[in-house]
Write a protein that holds these residues in place. Structure first.
Motif, PDB file in Angstrom:
ATOM      1  N   LEU A   6      11.170   8.155  11.007  1.00 29.25           N
ATOM      2  CA  LEU A   6       9.997   7.330  10.696  1.00 29.25           C
ATOM      3  C   LEU A   6      10.003   6.000  11.438  1.00 29.25           C
ATOM      4  CD1 LEU A   6       9.831   7.811   6.807  1.00 29.25           C
ATOM      5  CD2 LEU A   6       8.547   9.044   8.555  1.00 29.25           C
ATOM      6  N   LYS A   7      11.201   5.437  11.665  1.00 35.40           N
ATOM      7  CA  LYS A   7      11.369   4.124  12.284  1.00 35.40           C
ATOM      8  C   LYS A   7      10.498   3.058  11.580  1.00 35.40           C
ATOM      9  CE  LYS A   7      14.470   3.568  15.366  1.00 35.40           C
ATOM     10  NZ  LYS A   7      14.948   4.322  16.246  1.00 35.40           N
ATOM     11  N   ASN A  14       7.996  13.668  10.872  1.00 29.63           N
ATOM     12  CA  ASN A  14       6.732  13.819  11.598  1.00 29.63           C
ATOM     13  C   ASN A  14       5.613  14.312  10.684  1.00 29.63           C
ATOM     14  OD1 ASN A  14       7.773  12.985  14.069  1.00 29.63           O
ATOM     15  ND2 ASN A  14       8.475  15.049  14.589  1.00 29.63           N
ATOM     16  N   ASP A  15       5.973  15.247   9.792  1.00 30.70           N
ATOM     17  CA  ASP A  15       4.973  15.761   8.852  1.00 30.70           C
ATOM     18  C   ASP A  15       4.528  14.674   7.883  1.00 30.70           C
ATOM     19  OD1 ASP A  15       5.183  18.225  10.057  1.00 30.70           O
ATOM     20  OD2 ASP A  15       6.585  19.040   8.567  1.00 30.70           O
ATOM     21  N   LEU A  16       5.478  13.864   7.434  1.00 32.28           N
ATOM     22  CA  LEU A  16       5.124  12.758   6.542  1.00 32.28           C
ATOM     23  C   LEU A  16       4.145  11.810   7.210  1.00 32.28           C
ATOM     24  CD1 LEU A  16       8.316  11.465   4.650  1.00 32.28           C
ATOM     25  CD2 LEU A  16       6.430  12.826   3.765  1.00 32.28           C
ATOM     26  N   LEU A  17       4.456  11.443   8.445  1.00 32.87           N
ATOM     27  CA  LEU A  17       3.596  10.493   9.163  1.00 32.87           C
ATOM     28  C   LEU A  17       2.194  11.059   9.371  1.00 32.87           C
ATOM     29  CD1 LEU A  17       6.180   9.183  11.786  1.00 32.87           C
ATOM     30  CD2 LEU A  17       5.223   7.903   9.852  1.00 32.87           C
ATOM     31  N   LYS A  18       2.115  12.324   9.713  1.00 31.81           N
ATOM     32  CA  LYS A  18       0.795  12.940   9.889  1.00 31.81           C
ATOM     33  C   LYS A  18       0.004  12.912   8.587  1.00 31.81           C
ATOM     34  CE  LYS A  18       1.990  16.128  13.638  1.00 31.81           C
ATOM     35  NZ  LYS A  18       2.222  17.560  13.999  1.00 31.81           N
ATOM     36  N   SER A  19       0.683  13.170   7.486  1.00 27.98           N
ATOM     37  CA  SER A  19      -0.021  13.258   6.201  1.00 27.98           C
ATOM     38  C   SER A  19      -0.560  11.910   5.741  1.00 27.98           C
ATOM     39  CB  SER A  19       0.904  13.836   5.128  1.00 27.98           C
ATOM     40  OG  SER A  19       1.960  12.943   4.825  1.00 27.98           O
ATOM     41  N   VAL A  20       0.037  10.811   6.219  1.00 25.95           N
ATOM     42  CA  VAL A  20      -0.445   9.483   5.809  1.00 25.95           C
ATOM     43  C   VAL A  20      -1.183   8.769   6.944  1.00 25.95           C
ATOM     44  CG1 VAL A  20       1.327   9.219   4.052  1.00 25.95           C
ATOM     45  CG2 VAL A  20       1.763   8.355   6.360  1.00 25.95           C
ATOM     46  N   GLY A  21      -1.367   9.452   8.076  1.00 27.40           N
ATOM     47  CA  GLY A  21      -2.153   8.890   9.171  1.00 27.40           C
ATOM     48  C   GLY A  21      -1.477   7.771   9.930  1.00 27.40           C
ATOM     49  N   LEU A  22      -0.162   7.861  10.080  1.00 20.43           N
ATOM     50  CA  LEU A  22       0.590   6.831  10.803  1.00 20.43           C
ATOM     51  C   LEU A  22       1.396   7.461  11.927  1.00 20.43           C
ATOM     52  CD1 LEU A  22       2.009   4.745   7.802  1.00 20.43           C
ATOM     53  CD2 LEU A  22       0.094   4.112   9.282  1.00 20.43           C
ATOM     54  N   ASN A  77       0.845  -1.189   0.000  1.00 21.01           N
ATOM     55  CA  ASN A  77       0.000   0.000   0.000  1.00 21.01           C
ATOM     56  C   ASN A  77       0.885   1.246   0.000  1.00 21.01           C
ATOM     57  OD1 ASN A  77      -1.922   1.969   0.418  1.00 21.01           O
ATOM     58  ND2 ASN A  77      -2.464   1.332   2.485  1.00 21.01           N
ATOM     59  N   ILE A  78       1.112   1.800  -1.193  1.00 18.96           N
ATOM     60  CA  ILE A  78       1.935   3.008  -1.293  1.00 18.96           C
ATOM     61  C   ILE A  78       1.102   4.191  -0.788  1.00 18.96           C
ATOM     62  CG2 ILE A  78       3.453   4.367  -2.762  1.00 18.96           C
ATOM     63  CD1 ILE A  78       4.097   1.405  -2.886  1.00 18.96           C
ATOM     64  N   LYS A  79       1.573   4.817   0.250  1.00 11.99           N
ATOM     65  CA  LYS A  79       0.826   5.918   0.860  1.00 11.99           C
ATOM     66  C   LYS A  79       1.225   7.283   0.288  1.00 11.99           C
ATOM     67  CE  LYS A  79      -1.555   5.434   4.047  1.00 11.99           C
ATOM     68  NZ  LYS A  79      -3.021   5.194   4.129  1.00 11.99           N
TER      69      LYS A  79
END
Length: 365
Positions: free
Chosen positions: A113-114, A62-70, A28-30
């Motif tokens: 991201l870990k 952190n911004d990346l994770l927020k944008s993909v809901g993770l 699933n490419i986010k």
């Protein structure tokens, strides 16, 4: 089968060859990002998920994770290949190169991201003298973060790509109780049954004589040649190179022996019944390699190069001829990426099952 929980962010995504293959394998490419506007335009036309026009230096985990809901630690795979010019055999001067900072930026993103896994792809030059320090640097950084790493050189021809193309892949994995689950995909083809140029492009019609795109095949367009280059390539047989051009027709720099001049495959012609050589970022001209059509006196088209990279005909590229050739030549062949994708989905399923068994053992013991 599509696995919603097997999430991916594709960095340095280019036109999307790696994304396409991973997606075909059920991942699933986010989100993806790249700093080349033409590649991002191509990517946006061919995928439904977001793609950012941005350099990694300006990307915040952190911004990346927020944008993909993770949340941190929930991403399954960070994929990509930070370019590194510092180990190029053509480069002179100090071994250190400012552009190697991209490696450090990639490591920073892994830390922010870990992900469960990360995947890095690069040319085999990372194994030479300059490249060794590049590899060592990234391995030391991610090992300190708790990742177990594996490195393999894969030839795309072994996985059904009609092209001999060797690239280095580094995979990092967060162990579970010191166990790792990823295994590189086993070879599917051997030299005796490699897919060939004929398999890839034989059914494509000759592109229009007026140098326009073929009406049925996007990016299938004949490029203009000088009359002298048409004459030169007419002397070259399938699989041959400039050594077959009569000496009086050669460029001055090619009138010495092939061994002394180097670049023996320029003015070269593909052979129907062999895999192509590596499709490079300048495959759009046979003056730069073995990129002439097997029987027609012309360079292969952008669409023919895309097929040799295993892009399907409905994958449309944007940009100038030079930009599109770069997007195609720099891509991970989707069919190779798909084999890697299945290796990741298998490892992720094994990790899930192992976690379930560990939890059951804890409950009942």
């Amino acid at each position: 089968m599509y696995e919603k929980d097997f999430t991916v962010i594709d960095s340095f995504s280019g036109a999307g060859g790696l994304s396409l293959g991973l997606q075909q394998a059920g991942l699933n490419i986010k989100l993806a990002f790249d700093n080349n506007k033409y590649a991002v335009e191509t990517y946006g036309k061919n995928f439904r998920h977001p793609v950012l026009l941005e350099s990694i230096e300006n990307i915040n985990g952190n911004d990346l994770l927020k944008s993909v809901g993770l949340k941190r630690g929930e991403l399954s795979l960070l994929a990509g290949g930070p370019p590194c010019q510092g180990f190029s055999v053509q480069r002179r001067g100090e071994d250190k190169d400012a552009r190697n900072s991209l490696v450090l930026e990639y490591a920073r993103l892994i830390e922010e991201l870990k992900p469960t896994f990360f995947l890095m792809e690069n040319v085999t030059g990372i194994k030479n003298k300059r490249g060794a320090s590049y590899v060592q640097e990234i391995l030391e950084l991610v090992t300190k973060m708790g990742y177990h790493t594996q490195m393999e050189t894969l030839n795309a021809a072994d996985y059904g790509v009609p092209q001999s193309r060797k690239r280095v892949f580094i995979v990092g994995e967060k162990p579970i109780n010191d166990r790792v689950f990823f295994e590189f995909p086993k070879k599917k083809y051997q030299p005796e049954n490699y897919r060939t140029v004929r398999d890839a492009i034989f059914d494509l019609p000759t592109p229009p004589e007026d140098f326009s795109d073929h009406p049925l095949y996007p990016n299938h367009r004949k490029e203009r040649l000088s009359e002298m280059n048409r004459i030169r390539i007419s002397h070259v047989p399938q699989g041959g190179g400039r050594e077959f051009i009569p000496e009086e027709l050669r460029l001055e720099c090619h009138k010495v022996s092939v061994e002394k001049a180097g670049h023996r495959y320029v003015y070269g012609r593909l052979a129907w019944d062999e895999p192509a050589g590596t499709i490079t970022a300048r495959f759009d001209s046979f003056t730069r390699g073995k990129f002439a059509h097997p029987v027609e006196n012309r360079s292969i088209t952008l669409r023919e190069g895309a097929r040799l990279q295993t892009f399907k005909d409905d994958f449309v590229f944007s940009g100038t001829k030079v930009e599109v050739a770069k997007q195609i030549g720099n891509a991970v062949p989707p069919l190779l990426a798909e084999s890697l994708g299945y290796a990741f989905t298998e490892a992720l399923r094994k990790r899930k099952e192992f976690n379930r068994s560990e939890n059951r053992a804890y409950v009942y013991n």
